[in-house]
Design an enzyme around this catalytic site. Structure first.
Site, short mmCIF file in Angstrom:
data_model
loop_
_atom_site.label_atom_id
_atom_site.label_comp_id
_atom_site.label_asym_id
_atom_site.label_seq_id
_atom_site.Cartn_x
_atom_site.Cartn_y
_atom_site.Cartn_z
N ARG A 101 34.68 59.03 56.49
CA ARG A 101 33.84 58.84 57.69
C ARG A 101 34.68 59.02 58.95
O ARG A 101 34.21 59.51 59.96
CB ARG A 101 33.25 57.41 57.72
CG ARG A 101 32.17 57.19 56.70
CD ARG A 101 31.61 55.79 56.85
NE ARG A 101 30.82 55.64 58.07
CZ ARG A 101 30.57 54.47 58.66
NH1 ARG A 101 31.06 53.35 58.16
NH2 ARG A 101 29.83 54.41 59.73
N ARG A 185 44.32 53.52 30.49
CA ARG A 185 44.52 54.80 31.19
C ARG A 185 45.79 55.54 30.77
O ARG A 185 45.96 56.70 31.15
CB ARG A 185 44.52 54.58 32.70
CG ARG A 185 43.26 53.91 33.23
CD ARG A 185 42.00 54.72 32.98
NE ARG A 185 40.82 54.09 33.57
CZ ARG A 185 39.61 54.63 33.63
NH1 ARG A 185 39.40 55.83 33.11
NH2 ARG A 185 38.60 53.98 34.17
C1 LIG Z 1 38.51 56.72 28.39
C2 LIG Z 1 37.55 56.01 29.29
C3 LIG Z 1 36.26 56.49 29.40
C4 LIG Z 1 35.35 55.83 30.25
N1 LIG Z 1 34.07 56.33 30.36
C5 LIG Z 1 33.18 55.71 31.15
C6 LIG Z 1 31.84 56.20 31.28
O1 LIG Z 1 31.47 57.20 30.68
N2 LIG Z 1 30.99 55.54 32.10
C7 LIG Z 1 31.36 54.40 32.77
O2 LIG Z 1 30.53 53.84 33.49
N3 LIG Z 1 32.61 53.93 32.69
C8 LIG Z 1 33.53 54.54 31.89
N4 LIG Z 1 34.79 54.05 31.81
C9 LIG Z 1 35.17 52.89 32.63
C10 LIG Z 1 35.27 51.59 31.81
O3 LIG Z 1 34.03 51.29 31.19
C11 LIG Z 1 35.67 50.40 32.71
O4 LIG Z 1 34.66 50.17 33.67
C12 LIG Z 1 36.96 50.64 33.45
O5 LIG Z 1 37.90 51.26 32.61
C13 LIG Z 1 37.50 49.32 34.00
O6 LIG Z 1 37.92 48.51 32.94
P1 LIG Z 1 37.84 46.93 32.97
O7 LIG Z 1 36.45 46.47 33.17
O8 LIG Z 1 38.56 46.44 31.74
O9 LIG Z 1 38.75 46.60 34.24
P2 LIG Z 1 38.55 45.45 35.35
O10 LIG Z 1 37.31 45.66 36.09
O11 LIG Z 1 39.83 45.45 36.12
O12 LIG Z 1 38.40 44.15 34.51
C14 LIG Z 1 39.52 43.61 33.80
C15 LIG Z 1 39.00 42.65 32.75
O13 LIG Z 1 38.40 41.53 33.41
C16 LIG Z 1 37.26 41.12 32.68
N5 LIG Z 1 36.08 41.29 33.52
C17 LIG Z 1 36.00 41.92 34.73
N6 LIG Z 1 34.77 41.85 35.23
C18 LIG Z 1 34.03 41.18 34.33
C19 LIG Z 1 32.66 40.82 34.26
N7 LIG Z 1 31.79 41.11 35.22
N8 LIG Z 1 32.24 40.14 33.19
C20 LIG Z 1 33.09 39.82 32.19
N9 LIG Z 1 34.40 40.15 32.18
C21 LIG Z 1 34.86 40.82 33.22
C22 LIG Z 1 37.20 42.00 31.41
O14 LIG Z 1 37.91 41.36 30.38
C23 LIG Z 1 37.92 43.25 31.84
O15 LIG Z 1 38.48 43.97 30.76
C24 LIG Z 1 35.73 54.68 30.98
C25 LIG Z 1 37.05 54.21 30.84
C26 LIG Z 1 37.95 54.86 30.03
C27 LIG Z 1 39.36 54.33 29.91
#
Ligand SMILES: Cc1cc2nc3c(=O)[nH]c(=O)nc-3n(C[C@H](O)[C@H](O)[C@H](O)COP(=O)(O)OP(=O)(O)OC[C@H]3O[C@@H](n4cnc5c(N)ncnc54)[C@H](O)[C@@H]3O)c2cc1C
Length: 242
Positions: A101, A185
């Site tokens: 922006r 990642r």
């Molecule tokens: C190979 C790969 C493919 C992917 N493909 C897709 C896709 O097609 N579409 C898509 O939408 N995403 C996709 N993702 C994203 C993935 O689903 C996660 O959103 C992203 O990797 C963040 O991970 P996270 O939630 O563990 O991390 P963070 O958000 O940092 O969370 C860390 C941890 O905190 C806890 N946590 C955080 N928030 C909450 C909550 N609200 N409730 C409960 N526990 C929580 C969980 O234990 C989580 O693992 C992909 C990721 C990877 C690595």
């Protein structure tokens, strides 16, 4: 509008990270006040090896919340908007990203995927499209300015910018969140661009705090098997036995 390359700088991390994790962990089981122990920790009266042993126990036991007290802050450039869209899905983190922006993108840089770069025909088509986008952005900005959008012209013209557009971001994550980020990642299943970023961040973390990050990486490195299933495994580690 040249193609740009990844650059990651570790701006800062929590001072005395190992001692801080050790102190936080000790407070859980120590009848006294850990602040009284802190000057002795800083003076080296409790050896780094002993502190590292405690930290190894924390990581093994899964009682990992003490490592949340230590954070790392990175400045990252030479990455695409496609990457940052994935990065900011990691919610246990703080981000400050260059704004489309406010920052003029009339001569924006972009990320050229290596697979496209390798094929002359694909590269030429990609680069021609980037030029076309740049020209459209500049035209739209000018037209909008003429129609009174002034400073706001950029925020509408940016709608034509591609996912390849280069961006810069500052990201802060604590150690627990970083371990989770690296598990996901650094995995070969992750997309090449964010994997390259994760690998660079991991090597910077390892150099600063090996006691936590020496064994960090994709999930398989810790598990000794691949949890991604037959369809997605890269084959480096075996699938779990059925
Ligand atoms: C190979 C790969 C493919 C992917 N493909 C897709 C896709 O097609 N579409 C898509 O939408 N995403 C996709 N993702 C994203 C993935 O689903 C996660 O959103 C992203 O990797 C963040 O991970 P996270 O939630 O563990 O991390 P963070 O958000 O940092 O969370 C860390 C941890 O905190 C806890 N946590 C955080 N928030 C909450 C909550 N609200 N409730 C409960 N526990 C929580 C969980 O234990 C989580 O693992 C992909 C990721 C990877 C690595």
């Amino acid at each position: 509008m040249p193609a740009k390359h990844l650059d990651v700088a570790l701006l800062a991390y929590t001072p005395e990270p190992l001692s801080l994790i050790y102190a936080a962990f000790r407070q859980c089981y120590h009848a006294g006040f850990v602040a009284d122990m802190w000057p002795r920790l800083l003076a080296g009266e409790i050896s780094r090896e002993k502190q590292a042993e405690f930290v190894a126990k924390i990581l093994e036991s899964g009682h990992v919340s003490p490592i949340e007290h230590v954070s790392f802050t990175f400045a990252i450039e030479g990455i695409s908007r496609a990457l940052t869209h994935q990065l900011v899905r990691h919610r246990i983190a703080s981000y400050s990203q260059q704004s489309q922006r406010y920052v003029d993108a009339s001569s924006f840089d972009y990320i050229l995927p290596p697979a496209i770069k390798k094929i002359p025909e694909a590269k030429a088509r990609f680069e021609a499209f980037m030029e076309e986008v740049g020209a459209t952005y500049r035209d739209l900005k000018e037209i909008l300015e003429e129609h009174g959008r002034k400073d706001k012209a950029k925020e509408d013209a940016r709608f034509v910018l591609p996912q390849a557009a280069e961006t810069r971001i500052v990201a802060t994550m604590n150690c627990r969140s970083l371990l989770n980020f690296f598990e996901q990642r650094c995995c070969m299943r992750a997309q090449w661009e964010i994997r390259a970023l994760a690998d660079r961040m991991l090597s910077l973390c390892r150099a600063s705090l090996p006691e936590v990050f020496s064994v960090a990486g994709a999930k398989c490195e810790r598990l000794g098997h691949c949890p991604e299933g037959e369809k997605f495994t890269c084959g480096k580690y075996p699938l779990p036995k059925a």
